[in-house]
Design an enzyme around this catalytic site. Sequence first.
Site, mmCIF file in Angstrom:
data_model
loop_
_atom_site.group_PDB
_atom_site.id
_atom_site.type_symbol
_atom_site.label_atom_id
_atom_site.label_comp_id
_atom_site.label_asym_id
_atom_site.label_seq_id
_atom_site.Cartn_x
_atom_site.Cartn_y
_atom_site.Cartn_z
ATOM 1 N NE ARG A 102 -2.520 0.092 3.491
ATOM 2 C CZ ARG A 102 -3.605 0.663 4.297
ATOM 3 N NH1 ARG A 102 -5.014 0.489 4.289
ATOM 4 N NH2 ARG A 102 -3.348 1.326 5.559
ATOM 5 C CB THR A 106 -2.946 7.118 -2.404
ATOM 6 O OG1 THR A 106 -1.984 5.859 -2.531
ATOM 7 C CG2 THR A 106 -2.225 8.213 -2.937
ATOM 8 C CG ASP A 198 2.102 -1.747 9.257
ATOM 9 O OD1 ASP A 198 2.669 -2.852 8.984
ATOM 10 O OD2 ASP A 198 2.052 -0.838 8.570
ATOM 11 C CG ASP A 201 5.838 -1.297 10.074
ATOM 12 O OD1 ASP A 201 6.217 -1.934 8.964
ATOM 13 O OD2 ASP A 201 5.339 -0.209 9.870
HETATM 14 C C1 PRP Z 1 -1.099 -4.445 4.480
HETATM 15 C C2 PRP Z 1 -1.879 -5.790 4.663
HETATM 16 C C3 PRP Z 1 -2.604 -5.898 3.618
HETATM 17 C C4 PRP Z 1 -2.842 -4.568 3.268
HETATM 18 C C5 PRP Z 1 -4.536 -4.271 3.729
HETATM 19 O O1 PRP Z 1 0.025 -4.562 3.736
HETATM 20 O O2 PRP Z 1 -1.015 -7.026 4.771
HETATM 21 O O3 PRP Z 1 -1.876 -6.527 2.615
HETATM 22 O O4 PRP Z 1 -2.124 -3.706 4.071
HETATM 23 O O5 PRP Z 1 -4.867 -3.058 3.460
HETATM 24 P P1 PRP Z 1 -6.128 -2.744 2.312
HETATM 25 O O6 PRP Z 1 -6.976 -3.597 2.603
HETATM 26 O O7 PRP Z 1 -6.337 -1.125 2.627
HETATM 27 O O8 PRP Z 1 -5.280 -2.828 0.814
HETATM 28 P P2 PRP Z 1 0.938 -3.353 3.495
HETATM 29 O O9 PRP Z 1 0.583 -2.832 2.258
HETATM 30 O O10 PRP Z 1 1.348 -2.559 4.815
HETATM 31 O O11 PRP Z 1 2.269 -4.177 3.171
HETATM 32 P P3 PRP Z 1 3.419 -5.053 4.173
HETATM 33 O O12 PRP Z 1 2.630 -6.347 4.315
HETATM 34 O O13 PRP Z 1 4.623 -5.490 3.433
HETATM 35 O O14 PRP Z 1 3.593 -4.245 5.295
HETATM 36 N N1 URA Z 2 -2.579 -2.694 7.011
HETATM 37 C C1 URA Z 2 -2.256 -3.030 8.491
HETATM 38 O O1 URA Z 2 -1.148 -3.784 8.563
HETATM 39 N N2 URA Z 2 -2.995 -2.651 9.317
HETATM 40 C C2 URA Z 2 -4.135 -2.060 9.003
HETATM 41 O O2 URA Z 2 -4.816 -1.582 10.125
HETATM 42 C C3 URA Z 2 -4.302 -1.356 7.731
HETATM 43 C C4 URA Z 2 -3.672 -2.004 6.661
#
Ligand code: PRP
Ligand code: URA
Length: 206
Positions: A102, A106, A198, A201
Amino acid sequence: MALHVVDHPVLQDILARLRDRTTSCEEFRILAHRISLLLVAEATRDIPTVVGTVETPLETTAAQRVAARVVAVPVLRAGLGMLEAFLDLVPSAEVGYFGLERDETTAVARRYYEKVPADLGSAVVFLLDPMLATGGSAAMAVEGLEGMGARRVRLVSIVAAPEGVDRLQLAAPGVEIYTAAVDRQLDARKYILPGLGDFGDRLYGT
Ligand code: PRP
Ligand code: URA
C-alpha cells in the site's frame, strides 16, 4: 460471498494479545502462527477428502485423507506470518506468492511480485493476508489470481474492516472470507480501528 467470523474463545484470547500494543515482536510472531492454525482449520473445514484405510497397531480401519489440490498464497509481507501454520496443517499444499504494497499516502496497493503454481484452476486457493482494511489489496490479489486461472479462492485474514468486506464482496462475490474479527471502521490513514496496528511492521520489527 460468505463471511465467516471465527468466534472461538481460544482464538479470541490470542487476538486480544495480538492487539495489545505491549506485545513484543517475538511474541507477536508466535501468536500470529497460533491464530493462523485455528483460522486455517476453519477455512479448510470442507475441503474434499477421500476415504481409504489405515492400519492401527490393533486393526484396519477407515480413514479420511485430504484429496483436494490446495495452493496457499501469502500476500507479501504480512501474509508470510500465516504461511507456516497453513503448511503445518496442510503439508501437501503448494505455495504461491503475491507481492503487494500500500502506498503510505493514498493507501492504494501496488503489485510488485507474483509467482504461483501452474494450473490454479484445478486447486482450492487460500489467500493469506492478515489485514483486510480498504479491501484494495485483497481485491487486487483475487483479480490477479483469477487472471492466472484460479476459480475457487478463499481469503484467510485475522482482522477485517467493514469497508474491506464490502469492497471484496462487490469485487469478488465468490470469495469466502475467514477472519477472527470485523472491527469498527478505518481511520483517516486507512488503518483498522481498533485493529492491531501495522501487522507487517509488528511481525518484522520495522
Ligand atoms: C497490509 C496488509 C494488507 C494490506 C491491507 O500490507 O498486509 O496486504 O495492508 O490493506 P488494504 O485492505 O487497505 O489494501 P502493506 O501494504 O502494509 O504491506 P506489508 O505487508 O509489506 O507491510
Ligand atoms: N495494514 C495493516 O497492517 N494494518 C491496518 O490496520 C491496515 C492495513
